[in-house]
Design an enzyme around this catalytic site. Structure first.
Site, PDB file in Angstrom:
ATOM      1  CG  ASP A 148       0.006   4.295  13.076  1.00  0.00           C
ATOM      2  OD1 ASP A 148       0.195   3.247  12.296  1.00  0.00           O
ATOM      3  OD2 ASP A 148      -0.594   5.263  13.116  1.00  0.00           O
ATOM      4  CE1 TYR A 184      -5.957   4.758   3.985  1.00  0.00           C
ATOM      5  CE2 TYR A 184      -4.697   6.485   5.241  1.00  0.00           C
ATOM      6  CZ  TYR A 184      -4.961   5.178   4.774  1.00  0.00           C
ATOM      7  OH  TYR A 184      -3.843   4.295   5.205  1.00  0.00           O
ATOM      8  CE  LYS A 213      -1.418   2.935   4.694  1.00  0.00           C
ATOM      9  NZ  LYS A 213      -1.206   2.655   6.085  1.00  0.00           N
TER      10      LYS A 213
END
Length: 263
Positions: free
Chosen positions: A24, A143, A173
């Site tokens: 992406d 994150y 993730k």
């Protein structure tokens, strides 16, 4: 878990292990190396063993004819490197739009600890609700990023992955803490499958060592972009990473599988 959700998770993984190649980056960085002829890149990485590829919804017509039966994930928020704040990710698609694009799952990026965390939590919660009604898995890219936040600190990473579970994601993730021992603190923070980001492109051995360390620390795989799609041999490096994730190979065996060292 509904039958539809389970079936779609199977489409983006192999035996509950994940090798996802996100591509992406075109919306973020432009048509960089590996994304100009994205069709060839998708063909190569899926031939090399990628379980799924990931793009923004508009690239879907270029994905499906070239993914060799692999799964497809639509990413639903974004920012650019030339914009005022790269951490300020804005929604680009809904769960329903992802289904119309032929997605097996959706993904959403949240920067835990950033100034934009509050609205991103709300948007992720809304996405997980919408996706659940469709039996569509959600990959949360959670994150640890923001003022004063150490993006490799296992406590901060553990907080990020737990947030993803609390808000209703199915897979998460996050960044890598640097070694398997500290990464165990991250993976024990959630019952979700945890996959690591690839980070900056390193040598082939550094990439293999990072993946091996993450798996030893309890990871369920990787969601690795530039280290794979910008490689001179995307298929070969995908084979290397796949050997570690799916065959539990050591670093040298995995590099041999990719053709990077002699048998």
């Amino acid at each position: 878990m509904t039958a539809g959700l389970a079936a779609r998770l199977d489409r983006i993984s192999t035996d509950d292990r994940y090798l996802i190649v996100p591509m992406d980056h075109g919306i973020t960085m432009g048509a960089v190396k590996g994304l100009v002829d994205i069709e060839s890149t998708i063909d190569g990485v899926t031939r090399g063993g990628a379980d799924a590829v990931l793009t923004q919804k508009g690239i879907a017509p270029r994905v499906h004819p070239n993914k060799n039966g692999a799964g497809y994930i639509v990413h639903v928020n974004a920012s650019t490197t030339i914009g005022p704040d790269e951490n300020d990710k804005r929604v680009t698609a809904t769960a329903e739009e992802a289904v119309r694009a032929g997605a097996d799952a959706v993904s959403f990026h949240i920067n835990v600890g950033s100034d934009h965390e509050p609205e991103q939590i709300e948007e992720l919660a809304e996405l997980t609700d919408d996706a659940a009604r469709l039996g569509l898995p959600v990959l949360a890219m959670a994150y640890a990023r923001g003022p004063g936040v150490d993006s490799t600190d296992p406590e901060a990473l553990g907080h990020a992955v737990r947030l993803a579970e609390e808000v209703g994601a199915d897979v998460v993730k996050t960044g890598y803490s640097g070694d398997g021992d500290t990464f165990e603190r991250v993976t024990e923070s959630t019952r979700l499958p945890v996959v690591i980001a690839g980070g900056s492109k390193g040598t082939d051995r550094e990439t293999a060592e990072m993946v091996r360390g993450a798996m030893d620390g309890g990871a369920a795989g990787v969601s690795m972009g530039r280290s794979i799609f910008q490689h001179d041999d995307p298929e070969g490096i995908a084979r290397t990473v796949s050997a570690i994730i799916h065959d539990d190979a050591d670093v040298d065996t995995a590099l041999q599988a990719g053709g990077f060292i002699d048998v």
